[in-house]
Design a protein around this motif. Structure first.
Motif, PDB file in Angstrom:
ATOM      1  N   ILE A   1      47.449  42.060  35.620  1.00 32.30           N
ATOM      2  CA  ILE A   1      46.610  41.116  35.688  1.00 32.30           C
ATOM      3  C   ILE A   1      45.950  41.208  37.198  1.00 32.30           C
ATOM      4  CG2 ILE A   1      46.368  38.551  35.582  1.00 32.30           C
ATOM      5  CD1 ILE A   1      48.513  38.487  33.656  1.00 32.30           C
ATOM      6  N   VAL A   2      44.727  40.949  37.419  1.00 31.10           N
ATOM      7  CA  VAL A   2      44.313  40.693  38.942  1.00 31.10           C
ATOM      8  C   VAL A   2      44.030  39.360  38.819  1.00 31.10           C
ATOM      9  CG1 VAL A   2      42.391  41.422  40.519  1.00 31.10           C
ATOM     10  CG2 VAL A   2      43.396  43.048  38.931  1.00 31.10           C
ATOM     11  N   LEU A   3      44.811  38.910  39.882  1.00 37.20           N
ATOM     12  CA  LEU A   3      44.766  37.204  40.224  1.00 37.20           C
ATOM     13  C   LEU A   3      43.876  36.935  41.492  1.00 37.20           C
ATOM     14  CD1 LEU A   3      45.834  34.627  39.347  1.00 37.20           C
ATOM     15  CD2 LEU A   3      47.736  34.771  40.618  1.00 37.20           C
ATOM     16  N   ASP A   4      42.664  36.609  40.941  1.00 39.88           N
ATOM     17  CA  ASP A   4      41.604  36.519  42.131  1.00 39.88           C
ATOM     18  C   ASP A   4      41.637  34.934  42.545  1.00 39.88           C
ATOM     19  OD1 ASP A   4      39.128  35.905  43.383  1.00 39.88           O
ATOM     20  OD2 ASP A   4      38.817  38.154  43.107  1.00 39.88           O
ATOM     21  N   CYS A   5      42.045  34.728  43.921  1.00 35.79           N
ATOM     22  CA  CYS A   5      41.934  33.501  44.109  1.00 35.79           C
ATOM     23  C   CYS A   5      40.749  33.184  45.289  1.00 35.79           C
ATOM     24  CB  CYS A   5      43.478  33.305  45.243  1.00 35.79           C
ATOM     25  SG  CYS A   5      44.677  33.348  44.038  1.00 35.79           S
ATOM     26  N   SER A   6      39.689  33.838  45.089  1.00 40.36           N
ATOM     27  CA  SER A   6      38.265  33.621  45.851  1.00 40.36           C
ATOM     28  C   SER A   6      37.811  32.308  45.884  1.00 40.36           C
ATOM     29  CB  SER A   6      37.393  34.641  45.547  1.00 40.36           C
ATOM     30  OG  SER A   6      37.979  36.050  45.744  1.00 40.36           O
ATOM     31  N   ARG A   7      38.100  31.706  44.468  1.00 41.49           N
ATOM     32  CA  ARG A   7      37.597  30.228  44.370  1.00 41.49           C
ATOM     33  C   ARG A   7      38.337  29.193  45.090  1.00 41.49           C
ATOM     34  NH1 ARG A   7      36.185  30.516  37.788  1.00 41.49           N
ATOM     35  NH2 ARG A   7      34.684  32.269  38.153  1.00 41.49           N
ATOM     36  N   MET A   8      39.406  29.625  45.521  1.00 39.25           N
ATOM     37  CA  MET A   8      40.338  28.545  46.401  1.00 39.25           C
ATOM     38  C   MET A   8      40.036  28.751  47.847  1.00 39.25           C
ATOM     39  SD  MET A   8      43.952  29.396  44.156  1.00 39.25           S
ATOM     40  CE  MET A   8      44.946  28.336  45.449  1.00 39.25           C
ATOM     41  N   ASP A   9      38.818  28.105  48.121  1.00 39.12           N
ATOM     42  CA  ASP A   9      38.269  28.558  49.698  1.00 39.12           C
ATOM     43  C   ASP A   9      38.034  27.390  50.435  1.00 39.12           C
ATOM     44  OD1 ASP A   9      36.140  27.399  48.133  1.00 39.12           O
ATOM     45  OD2 ASP A   9      34.835  28.814  48.347  1.00 39.12           O
ATOM     46  N   ALA A  10      38.963  26.577  50.361  1.00 38.92           N
ATOM     47  CA  ALA A  10      38.816  25.460  51.344  1.00 38.92           C
ATOM     48  C   ALA A  10      39.731  25.481  52.514  1.00 38.92           C
ATOM     49  CB  ALA A  10      39.196  23.812  50.613  1.00 38.92           C
TER      50      ALA A  10
ATOM     51  N   GLN B   1      32.911  46.685  33.400  1.00 42.83           N
ATOM     52  CA  GLN B   1      32.444  47.032  34.824  1.00 42.83           C
ATOM     53  C   GLN B   1      33.442  46.160  36.013  1.00 42.83           C
ATOM     54  OE1 GLN B   1      30.458  49.743  35.777  1.00 42.83           O
ATOM     55  NE2 GLN B   1      31.741  49.433  37.591  1.00 42.83           N
ATOM     56  N   HIS B   2      33.395  45.034  35.784  1.00 40.97           N
ATOM     57  CA  HIS B   2      34.256  44.034  36.564  1.00 40.97           C
ATOM     58  C   HIS B   2      35.796  44.716  36.706  1.00 40.97           C
ATOM     59  CE1 HIS B   2      31.347  40.601  36.362  1.00 40.97           C
ATOM     60  NE2 HIS B   2      30.818  41.531  36.787  1.00 40.97           N
ATOM     61  N   LEU B   3      36.328  45.239  35.510  1.00 45.94           N
ATOM     62  CA  LEU B   3      37.540  45.532  35.530  1.00 45.94           C
ATOM     63  C   LEU B   3      37.751  46.834  36.281  1.00 45.94           C
ATOM     64  CD1 LEU B   3      38.501  44.599  31.597  1.00 45.94           C
ATOM     65  CD2 LEU B   3      39.350  43.192  33.849  1.00 45.94           C
ATOM     66  N   LEU B   4      36.537  47.832  35.932  1.00 46.79           N
ATOM     67  CA  LEU B   4      36.836  48.933  36.591  1.00 46.79           C
ATOM     68  C   LEU B   4      36.767  48.804  38.027  1.00 46.79           C
ATOM     69  CD1 LEU B   4      34.230  51.478  34.347  1.00 46.79           C
ATOM     70  CD2 LEU B   4      36.988  51.511  34.891  1.00 46.79           C
ATOM     71  N   ASP B   5      35.949  47.860  38.605  1.00 47.13           N
ATOM     72  CA  ASP B   5      35.701  47.709  40.031  1.00 47.13           C
ATOM     73  C   ASP B   5      37.143  47.068  40.597  1.00 47.13           C
ATOM     74  OD1 ASP B   5      33.129  48.597  40.067  1.00 47.13           O
ATOM     75  OD2 ASP B   5      32.379  46.378  39.943  1.00 47.13           O
ATOM     76  N   ALA B   6      37.780  46.460  39.626  1.00 47.70           N
ATOM     77  CA  ALA B   6      39.017  45.747  40.188  1.00 47.70           C
ATOM     78  C   ALA B   6      40.210  46.469  40.071  1.00 47.70           C
ATOM     79  CB  ALA B   6      39.281  44.589  39.243  1.00 47.70           C
TER      80      ALA B   6
END
Length: 148
Positions: free
Chosen positions: A103-112, A31-36
């Protein structure tokens, strides 16, 4: 839909990704892949379960610039398409996976927020900083991005 020119198949891409970043940073939930595979440009279709873009191989949740560099070097070496994202708010189709085996490269965790320089009116932030958080920090210093 554009066919991939990658030198590896989906299984090989996943196997290699697990040597580039920690396995727990790789999301293969269907489901995450479909959403992406779509952005808000196709929000209506996505709400109704219509996904006409190719499903990505994986979402890689980068946690550092080293992760980003390693994934991009791997993708470049093996001709794997990459779609970068953070807030998932694209509305022009830019976050869609139009190439097979992306490849979906998600950088949301890099949030500083790294630095606010009021003298030069510059802010240095990581790719995943939400605009509202940046705006809140700037307003504490009497500044704004001017975006909102």
């Amino acid at each position: 839909m554009i066919e991939s020119i990658a030198t590896l198949d989906r299984a090989e891409i996943l196997a290699h990704l697990a040597t580039v970043v920690r396995p727990e940073q790789i999301d293969t939930d269907e489901q995450h892949l479909l959403d992406a595979s779509v952005d808000r440009f196709k929000k209506y279709q996505a709400v109704h379960g219509i996904h006409d873009a190719p499903t990505p191989v994986a979402i890689v949740n980068a946690e550092s610039t080293e992760d980003v560099a390693a994934v991009l070097a791997f993708a470049d070496e093996h001709l794997v398409n990459v779609v970068p994202r953070t807030g998932r708010t694209g509305t022009e189709g830019g976050l869609e996976t139009s190439v097979v085996d992306t490849i979906v490269l998600d950088c949301s965790r890099m949030d500083a927020v790294l630095r606010i320089d009021p003298e030069n009116m510059q802010a240095t932030v990581q790719a995943g900083v939400p605009l509202q958080r940046l705006e809140d920090e700037l307003r504490q210093q009497g500044l704004t991005t001017g975006h909102s």
